[in-house]
Design a protein around this motif. Structure first.
Motif, short mmCIF file in Angstrom:
data_model
loop_
_atom_site.label_atom_id
_atom_site.label_comp_id
_atom_site.label_asym_id
_atom_site.label_seq_id
_atom_site.Cartn_x
_atom_site.Cartn_y
_atom_site.Cartn_z
N LEU A 879 29.35 -6.29 3.16
CA LEU A 879 30.43 -7.20 2.57
C LEU A 879 30.99 -8.00 3.65
O LEU A 879 31.44 -7.56 4.92
CB LEU A 879 31.39 -6.24 1.71
CG LEU A 879 30.75 -5.65 0.53
CD1 LEU A 879 32.00 -4.94 0.08
CD2 LEU A 879 30.32 -6.66 -0.69
N PRO A 880 31.57 -9.31 3.45
CA PRO A 880 32.27 -10.01 4.39
C PRO A 880 33.54 -9.22 4.51
O PRO A 880 34.04 -8.77 3.57
CB PRO A 880 32.52 -11.08 3.66
CG PRO A 880 32.11 -11.08 2.29
CD PRO A 880 31.23 -10.04 2.24
N GLN A 881 34.02 -9.06 5.77
CA GLN A 881 35.08 -8.52 6.12
C GLN A 881 36.45 -9.68 6.49
O GLN A 881 36.43 -10.16 7.59
CB GLN A 881 34.98 -7.45 7.41
CG GLN A 881 34.33 -6.28 6.88
CD GLN A 881 34.29 -5.23 8.04
OE1 GLN A 881 33.74 -4.15 7.70
NE2 GLN A 881 35.17 -5.46 8.99
N ASN A 882 36.95 -9.89 5.56
CA ASN A 882 38.08 -10.97 5.57
C ASN A 882 39.41 -10.55 6.18
O ASN A 882 40.35 -10.55 5.49
CB ASN A 882 38.18 -11.46 4.21
CG ASN A 882 38.59 -13.02 4.40
OD1 ASN A 882 39.16 -13.54 5.42
ND2 ASN A 882 38.93 -13.50 3.05
N ASN A 897 34.85 -0.53 1.49
CA ASN A 897 35.63 -1.01 0.18
C ASN A 897 36.29 0.00 -0.59
O ASN A 897 35.72 1.00 -0.83
CB ASN A 897 34.46 -1.69 -0.44
CG ASN A 897 35.03 -2.80 -1.25
OD1 ASN A 897 35.96 -2.98 -1.36
ND2 ASN A 897 33.99 -3.45 -2.17
N GLN A 908 34.38 -8.13 -1.25
CA GLN A 908 34.75 -8.45 0.14
C GLN A 908 35.64 -7.32 0.72
O GLN A 908 36.35 -6.53 -0.13
CB GLN A 908 35.30 -9.84 0.30
CG GLN A 908 36.60 -9.95 -0.58
CD GLN A 908 37.18 -11.27 -0.31
OE1 GLN A 908 37.02 -12.12 0.54
NE2 GLN A 908 38.13 -11.49 -1.20
N ASP A 910 39.11 -6.90 2.16
CA ASP A 910 40.45 -7.60 2.67
C ASP A 910 41.62 -6.77 2.42
O ASP A 910 41.67 -5.66 2.55
CB ASP A 910 40.49 -9.01 1.61
CG ASP A 910 40.62 -8.70 0.09
OD1 ASP A 910 40.64 -7.38 -0.15
OD2 ASP A 910 40.17 -9.55 -0.64
#
Lengths: 1072, 599
Positions: A879-882, A897, A908, A910
């Motif tokens: 997953l993108p790590q924002n 997550n 994501q 976050d």
């Protein structure tokens, strides 16, 4: 009134000394030898002595089970009228007829001892407390009370055990005082007091610390820390509601009551002198990497992210490795250049105590000098190291004006002078990371054409006059003096009113205190230089010459100055009625009613509201009843007013009740008394209040009519500017007291008159905690913000609830093997755990993991680190790590997550994927244990102290940085992720030149168990005639899973003034 | 008994001292009422409402996220690194709603101000209403359908009364009506001292801009992005219009023409100043067209083109210090504002055509071949361009007009080791090999004080281009050409029909392209580019990947004149980033508030 007390309870005559002396111990032992007068003094008063032939002269020392001398013990030769009394040092001399004579030692509150004289010249006696004594008293709120009748949780402190290697009393609290959670976060002289809380933390409001009352007047932590143990007569800790309800407005977090010593009726004054010298050194020294490693890692950090920053050349790396030139190829260990390995401290105390029946006095002078470990610079005429000098003068006088009137006056002066670098010592440590080993030397050699020092620097910084920071220069380019004084005086009148009704007395107290502080800081600018060019010799083996160029505009290097002042003054008035009487021999009744008012004014207020006096007002009362000292009942109330609330909500009423049952005094229990000398059950319930917050007048709206951020400019010439109001706080007239409900269940047990055991279970439920409203959405417009300003408008409410519960216990044991060898053991255990029950926050319907409810106050909010990323493929499939703006690379931290309320995972990582840690930085458990041995003229003691159930968050130690070239800590270079060390569990993730929030954010990757066990004290002493010599070590070693720095310092970077290991050598004299 | 009386007396004595002991705060403490105590306080209050207008020239968050230039300074907004819990620089939600509350407080309290004339009260109310509309409009363009605030909410408003998002067309109607209401009591002109505050023309022009946005593809029938998301959480009604509505363009066209008339009648006209080499103050640019472009709104005393402007002063960390080329000996010029190669290419050729459509211009393969500009070496791309290019873009071996030593213009040199090159700087260098001159006063002096000017929020040239765009969309093509030409002629660019003759047919599609490009050129560095690309639904193409520049690591001409990617990590997720994220806290506490899609 066990120790050092000669007075006897008499319920109808007025007894002043008792009040001031107080009771000293519940549980104790250990080396009270040090304080105040433990020496084998000789000589003694003697009673009428019948001169006989073949007489034997015997001398000796009488102490309690803890080793504290007992004054006024009667020693009688059995069957004669020959008798003496022990002196102020607990010593006696008696001449008896023969070796077969028996000596009877008796003392109120203690079991009498009979010993045969034998052929001994010296006969030392240790007396044990008769736990069924009715005469003993303890200091409680606004007075004292028969210990036997106490039902609340009150702990008397063995002052002798509070050994303080530093000049701060509070550093000795941890593990010594059951019910006190204490941690020492810093070793900085003058700032090394411990943070402490009675029974942990029960609120997330800003007032968590206990109320401190010295000689009846509210005092600051600094004043408490300044007390030498020699000055303290009694020290009590009030932990539950019956104990603290009286201090309604301020007692919610517990109360510490300290009374200084007073004089006594002696024919000869006693002079006590103690001189102590200490060597202090950090418990752990921070280690940074060397220059070559730094440059290699820097180059790696730059190439690791493909940023195009300039790399260190191979020429520079080789030049540094071969030490070719200290200016062109510097290799500076800034930490070593800035800090010494240790420092000295001196500590001395002189006290005189004496008086007559009419007038007695106690005078004490203390002197402390602490040096810091900042290096003195060689460049300037002033010192950059810090030195703290403190003088404390205490004068107490009591005067019996008439048979029923007693006046007491106290004067205290507390002076403190701080000299040091222009920057605080903690900043010096923090800054040490800003110098990396290779960018510049500390300084270049003097240039005869330039009349100032050419300091090392590096151009290209956005800050600091275009040069990167040279931490050494920051430390030495100026110095600071701070002078602080606290002067207080109090006048106390006690009038016995038995002519109105027996047992009634009236007391009036007036006290004034002034604190003032003046700080003068002198600072100079500096000129930084850098190597602009250099030439090699012919075979390129050495640097032939180099040019150093000034980086920015030339600065004046003369000192300029700035100063600041601070201070406040406090006036306290108290009127009190006391009643105390026994009816029909078994019904013992006491009553007390007190009125108090307090005003504090700031000497140099910064705002209008701060210029208004802080006031408090209250009435409190207590009623106790005991039937035959078996069944006990106590009720208290406090009715208090506070400025912090609107008039209709100003006053709060705080009642409490307690019951006690002394089982061991029952007839049916008598057969067991041989073993169980005391068994007492206690229970209390009550309300306590808190009105204080860091913010004053919380109910009141606050508006700044012309605020710079709320301004606009118009006009063709753009010169018509006006500023409108900013709302700092909206009013809330409904705001009222923070209320705590405290429940305490206690048990006191004494076995064989040898083992003392006390345990208390408590629960503190706090509601109406002050909180600024957090759940008002932005669309209502109350707290607008943009990137430049944050126009937070506070709205206070009684919005939080916290439950705090736990237990505290203590145990003391004493065993005497023979006259030469005695041993004692002591242990305490405190456990306090808290949980937020209600908090004004968004309801986090979707992400309950973000709610503070259910977590302890101060729990860390953090991401859950999985491990480091293995490779690009894994990143692309994850997953993108924002979290930050930086592109994730292999070796960066991979987070987990967190499922939302429905158990669903979003797409994501976050800020919603954070959780709270189980524990906070404040330990839930503090414990201590130790033992003392007395062998002939030697004494030894050892004390361990530990903390558990605490978690600390590492932060702020990361190397490099967007605008910085921060140094690298050694443990990072030892194990970090790199292409050649692709360890996905490395101690440090992939390096990054730029700040990388993905890796530096608070997360489980940086969360550590902060538990520790320390050898806190070890001491050996030798007693001679008039003196005792001792050697003591403090913080000798620490056992902890956390290795980077002393875990007691807490989280952060460890780059702060380290806690100190201290070796003291001391000598104490007593003259009379 | 007597004894007890004595006791009582003593106790009584103790308490007589002060029943009012705790009444500490004097009545004269500043309170909320003092904010409207007199007309001066009321005037200050009005100014504090204007304070919520974001500083348009701010390089960090307004100009910083337009896509016209690249910088390392503040990159999160261009990298798409903002989310509901980490807003980065996108704090509009909080600050505008704060401003809205303030306007309502003014409306609620102004009538009670003693000794203040009614006319001024009505004026202040009108200005507050104008700001209410403007703040809501800004929120609308940034967040799409928004909660409309219609009153000053009390502190203890229960959560259930928090307003939710309204459907887009309701928002537009409310804002449009509010502009109309404000218009009634606004003056035609504000007095000299009050220049910068709203006028009738301001209200009309901003209303036209509202409808321009309303009619644009992002908001007009955008079923592509918002058919399935962005619904009212309670009723399920789509908040965004899913059907295209041509009448919105008609309205935009009508209101834009109304605004033009209003502006003209207020005496607003295009800046037509002339260079004055004789005065010796600012002799450059000496070319009249370049002068007009360069000085347009910067010439504070003479410009008459502004309809609405930010009249606050530029700060130390403001635009001009950030934009100007560095001085070797120090000073406050940081040369951070580096136009992208896309922006450089955007300007027309000297014939008024796009560089890739002008048959007489260099072919694409020759752009970076070396050429001569006023006797010095540069590349072909910098030759034979329109006057606005030379007025606003500083390129290698081009001129930069400003005060430096005894010089009144300098040549800018951007190869790595050149005076304005990257050298060893980690930041504060041009990342593209260009600098922007627009907005930097030719009197700028790195060590002196900054020459201030009102930064445009709306100027007549933009209003003409709104007319032109709406005219294209409503197929009034001749009107479109007429208004395009007004802007082009002032800038010394050939008229539309002249330029395109024989090159392309001027149908609606072609004119749409021309009007979009004209906006991009004329409003370069005024903060409009990214907003325009968002409403045209082309933002993901515009800022979806890293910008390009010249090779600033190149030491020689051959190395330097080469297209290079600027590694600033630009990203734009479509459709997510077309609307900004609503702060998480507001979504958390307000059940009626739905988050924008993708966040």
């Amino acid at each position: 009134m066990k120790k050092g007390s000669t007075t006897k309870r008499n319920s109808t005559t007025f007894d002043f000394q008792r009040k001031l002396k107080g009771k000293v111990i519940l549980m104790t032992i250990v080396s009270a030898l040090l304080f105040p007068v433990t020496i084998m003094a000789s000589t003694a008063t003697s009673g009428p002595e019948s001169v006989q032939q073949a007489s034997i002269k015997i001398t000796g020392l009488v102490t309690d089970s803890g080793g504290t001398p007992l004054i006024g013990v009667t020693i009688v030769e059995k069957g004669t009228t020959n008798g003496v009394v022990t002196d102020i040092d607990g010593r006696y001399t008696i001449t008896v007829k023969s070796s077969s004579s028996e000596l009877v030692f008796s003392y109120i509150g203690y079991t009498a001892v009979t010993e045969q004289a034998g052929n001994r010249k010296e006969l030392n006696i240790r007396m044990t407390e008769d736990s069924t004594s009715l005469e003993e008293v303890v200091v409680v709120g606004f007075g004292q009370q028969a210990k036997v009748s106490v039902v609340g949780s009150i702990q008397s402190v063995d002052v002798g055990a509070l050994k303080t290697p530093s000049s701060n009393l509070s550093t000795s609290f941890a593990g010594q005082l059951a019910g006190v959670i204490a941690v020492q976060r810093s070793g900085e002289p003058g700032a090394d007091g411990a943070d402490f809380w009675i029974r942990g933390i029960s609120t997330f409001g800003s007032m968590k610390s206990p109320l401190i009352v010295i000689d009846g007047v509210k005092a600051s932590t600094a004043e408490l820390n300044a007390l030498d143990p020699e000055m303290i007569g009694s020290f009590s800790i009030l932990k539950d509601a019956t104990a603290t309800a009286l201090y309604g407005s301020r007692g919610a977090n517990g109360v510490m009551i300290v009374n200084t010593k007073s004089g006594r009726d002696l024919d000869k004054a006693i002079v006590n002198v103690r001189v102590e010298s200490s060597y202090t050194a950090p418990t752990k020294v921070t280690k940074f990497v060397d220059g070559v490693t730094y440059m290699q890692m820097f180059n790696e950090a730059v190439t690791a992210r493909n940023l195009g920053d300039k790399l260190y050349s191979q020429e520079k790396i080789d030049g540094t490795r071969n030490n070719l030139d200290p200016y062109v190829f510097p290799n500076v260990n800034w930490y070593d250049e800035m800090f010494k390995s240790g420092a000295m401290a001196t500590n001395a105390n002189l006290s005189i105590r004496g008086g007559s029946k009419k007038l007695d006095y106690f005078s004490s002078v203390s002197f402390n000098q602490d040096q810091g470990i900042l290096r003195n610079n060689k460049e300037f005429s002033y010192d950059s190291d810090l030195s703290v000098q403190r003088y404390v003068i205490q004068n107490n006088f009591n005067y019996q004006v008439t048979p029923t009137t007693k006046v007491s006056a106290k004067l205290n002066a507390n002076l403190r002078e701080y000299k040091g670098s222009r920057m605080s010592a903690s900043d010096a440590f923090r800054y040490s990371v800003y110098g990396n080993p290779v960018d510049f030397p500390i300084r270049f050699p003097d240039d005869p054409e330039i009349n100032y020092i050419r300091w090392g620097g590096k151009s290209g910084s956005r800050y600091y006059n275009e040069s990167f920071i040279n931490p050494y220069v920051e430390m030495v380019r100026g110095y600071k003096n701070t002078f602080e004084s606290i002067i207080s005086g109090s006048f106390d009148v006690i009038q016995d009113l038995h002519f109105i009704t027996p047992g009634l007395s009236l007391n009036g107290l007036f006290s004034f205190k002034n604190w003032s502080q003046t700080e003068v800081s002198r600072t100079a600018s500096n000129n930084a230089f850098e190597v602009s060019d250099y030439t090699w010799n012919a075979d390129r083996t050495a640097i032939e010459s180099y040019t150093a160029k000034r980086i920015a505009k030339e600065q004046d290097t003369q000192l300029s100055y700035s100063y600041g002042m601070n201070g406040n003054r406090q006036i306290y008035i108290q009127g009190m009625l006391n009643y105390e009487r026994t009816f029909a021999s078994k019904n013992y009744v006491t009553g007390m009613l007190v009125y108090t008012q307090e005003e504090i004014q700031t000497n140099k207020p910064e705002t209008f509201l701060a210029s208004l006096p802080q006031r408090k007002q209250g009435i409190s009362g207590r009623l106790t009843y005991s039937y035959d000292y078996k069944y006990l009942l106590e009720a208290n109330f406090g009715y208090n007013g506070s400025e912090n609330f609107a008039p209709k909500n100003r006053w709060g009423f705080f009642p409490s009740v307690g019951v006690g049952y002394i089982v061991s005094r029952e007839k049916f229990f008598e057969p067991l008394n041989k073993v169980v000398s005391n068994l007492k059950l206690r229970a209390t319930l009550g309300m306590v209040g808190n009105s204080d917050d860091a913010t004053r007048f919380m109910y009141l709206g606050q508006i700044e009519l012309q605020n710079g951020n709320m301004s606009y400019t118009t006009g063709v010439q753009q010169n018509y500017g006006l500023s409108g109001p900013a709302y700092t706080r909206f009013s809330n007239p409904n705001l009222t007291w923070e209320v705590g409900r405290k429940i305490n269940l206690g048990l006191d047990l004494n076995l064989w008159n040898r083992l003392d055991f006390t345990v208390d279970l408590f629960q503190d439920y706090r509601k109406n905690i002050f909180l600024t409203r957090q759940s008002v959405p932005d669309i209502l417009g109350f707290s607008p913000r943009n990137i430049w300003w944050n126009q937070t408008t506070q709205i206070f409410g009684n919005l939080g609830e916290v439950e705090n519960k736990g237990m505290d216990m203590s145990m003391d044991y004493f065993h005497e093997f023979n006259h030469d060898l005695k041993m004692s053991f002591k242990g305490t255990f405190t456990w306090a755990t808290n949980k937020i029950l209600d908090y004004d926050e968004p309801d986090f319907q979707q992400y309950p993991n973000l709610s503070r409810v259910g977590h302890p106050v101060g729990a860390h909010l953090m991401y859950v680190a999985d491990r480091l990323f293995i490779d690009e493929a894994e990143i692309n499939n994850s997953l993108p790590q924002n979290i930050s703006g930086i592109t994730i690379r292999p070796g960066d931290i991979k987070y987990k997550n967190i499922a939302d309320a429905d158990g669903k995972y979003d797409n994501q990582i976050d800020a919603n994927d954070r959780i709270y840690s189980k524990y906070s930085q404040t330990p839930e458990i503090i414990y201590g244990f130790g033992t003392s041995a007395f062998y002939k003229k030697f004494d030894f003691s050892i004390f361990f102290q530990g903390a558990a159930r605490t978690q600390i968050m590492m932060s702020g130690f990361h190397p490099f940085g967007n605008d910085e070239t921060r140094n690298i800590l050694k443990f990072i270079s030892d194990d970090y992720w790199s292409e050649s060390n692709p360890n996905i569990y490395a101690a440090y993730p992939r390096l990054s030149k730029l700040d990388n929030d993905n890796n530096t954010a608070a997360s489980t990757y940086w969360l550590r168990d902060g538990s520790f066990l320390k050898l806190k004290n070890a001491e050996i002493g030798y007693n001679l005639k008039l003196m005792r010599i001792y050697l003591r070590g403090t913080n000798l070693f620490t056992i902890s899973k956390f290795k980077h720095w002393d875990p007691e310092q807490g989280g952060g970077s460890g780059l702060s003034y380290p806690t100190q290991r201290v070796i003291n050598l001391g000598v104490q004299f007593t003259f009379r | 008994m007597k004894k007890y009386i004595q006791i009582l007396m003593i106790v009584a004595l103790l308490f007589t001292y002060s029943c009012n002991y705790l009444d500490i705060v004097p009545d004269e403490t500043a309170t909320e009422e003092d904010a409207f105590a007199d007309r001066y306080a009321a005037e200050r209050y009005l100014y504090s409402c204007y304070a919520f207008i974001p500083q348009e020239a701010n390089v960090f968050y307004m100009l910083g996220s337009t896509g016209d230039w690249a910088t390392l300074m503040e990159v999160a907004s261009m990298q798409g690194n903002y989310s509901p819990s980490n807003l980065s620089y996108y704090t509009f939600w909080s600050s505008f709603y704060g401003g809205i509350k303030r306007c309502y407080i003014l409306l609620d309290n102004i009538d009670g101000v003693p000794r203040m004339d009614e006319e001024t009260k009505e004026l202040y109310k009108a200005e507050a209403r104008f700001l209410l509309a403007y703040f809501h409009f800004f929120l609308l363009k940034a967040y799409g359908p928004i909660p409309i605030i219609e009153k000053n909410f009390a502190m203890d408003t229960p959560n259930s009364d928090y307003p939710g998002r309204r459907i887009f067309d309701e928002c537009v109607k409310w804002i449009s009506d509010m502009y109309d209401m404000a218009y009634m009591d606004l003056p035609e002109r504000q007095a000299t001292t009050y220049y910068g505050r709203a006028t009738r023309a301001t209200a009309k022009a901003m209303k036209a801009k509202l409808w321009l946005y309303t009619a644009s593809p992002l908001f007009n029938g955008n079923g592509e992005f918002y058919a399935d998301e962005l619904k009212d959480p309670e009723t399920g009604t789509p908040l965004m219009p899913l059907q295209y509505d041509q009448s919105k363009w008609e309205k935009a066209y009508t209101y834009a023409l109304e605004a033009v008339n209003e502006a003209h009648s207020a005496g607003i006209s295009l800046y037509m100043g002339n260079p004055d080499p004789g005065s010796g103050n600012y002799p450059y640019p000496s070319d009249v067209n370049q002068w007009r472009a360069r000085m347009n709104f910067v010439d504070r005393a003479n410009t008459n083109e502004l309809i609405f402007a930010d009249t606050r002063n530029d700060g130390f960390y403001g635009y001009q210090n950030n934009a100007a080329p560095r001085e070797a000996s120090g000073g406050n010029a940081w040369q951070n504002v580096a136009p992208t190669l896309e922006a450089v290419k955007r300007f027309y050729t000297e014939r008024g055509l796009p560089i890739d459509e002008d048959p007489a211009y260099f072919s694409e393969g020759d752009y970076f071949q070396l050429g001569q500009y006023e006797g010095q070496t540069t590349c072909n791309l910098h030759l034979h361009r329109e006057p606005r290019f030379y007025a606003w873009i500083s390129f290698h071996n081009g001129w930069y007009e400003l005060m430096r030593g005894n010089d009144k213009r300098i040549r800018t040199l951007f190869r790595k080791n050149d005076v304005h090159g990257k050298q060893s700087y980690g930041r504060n260098y041009s990342m593209t090999g260009y600098l922007a001159k627009k907005g930097v006063h030719p009197g700028y002096n790195a060590n002196g004080s900054i020459i201030n000017y009102p930064f445009p929020i709306m100027r007549l040239a933009e209003l003409y281009l709104i007319v032109a765009e709406a005219a294209v969309e409503t197929n009034n093509l001749s009107v479109a050409i007429e208004y395009l030409d007004k802007v082009r002629v002032r800038s010394g660019v050939p008229k539309v029909e002249t330029a395109w003759e024989g090159v392309a047919t001027l149908n609606q599609v072609k004119l749409r392209q021309i009007v979009h490009q004209e906006r991009g050129i004329e409003l370069f560095m005024e903060g409009h580019s990214l907003w325009d690309h968002k409403r045209w639904k082309t933002a993901h193409l515009y800022v979806g990947s890293n910008p390009k520049g010249l090779n600033v690591d190149g030491v020689t001409d051959a190395e330097f004149f080469r297209e290079a990617e600027v590694l600033v990590g630009w990203k734009f997720a479509s459709p997510k980033n077309y609307l900004l994220p609503i702060p998480q806290k507001d979504v958390d506490v307000n059940a009626k508030l739905s988050q924008n899609p993708g966040y």
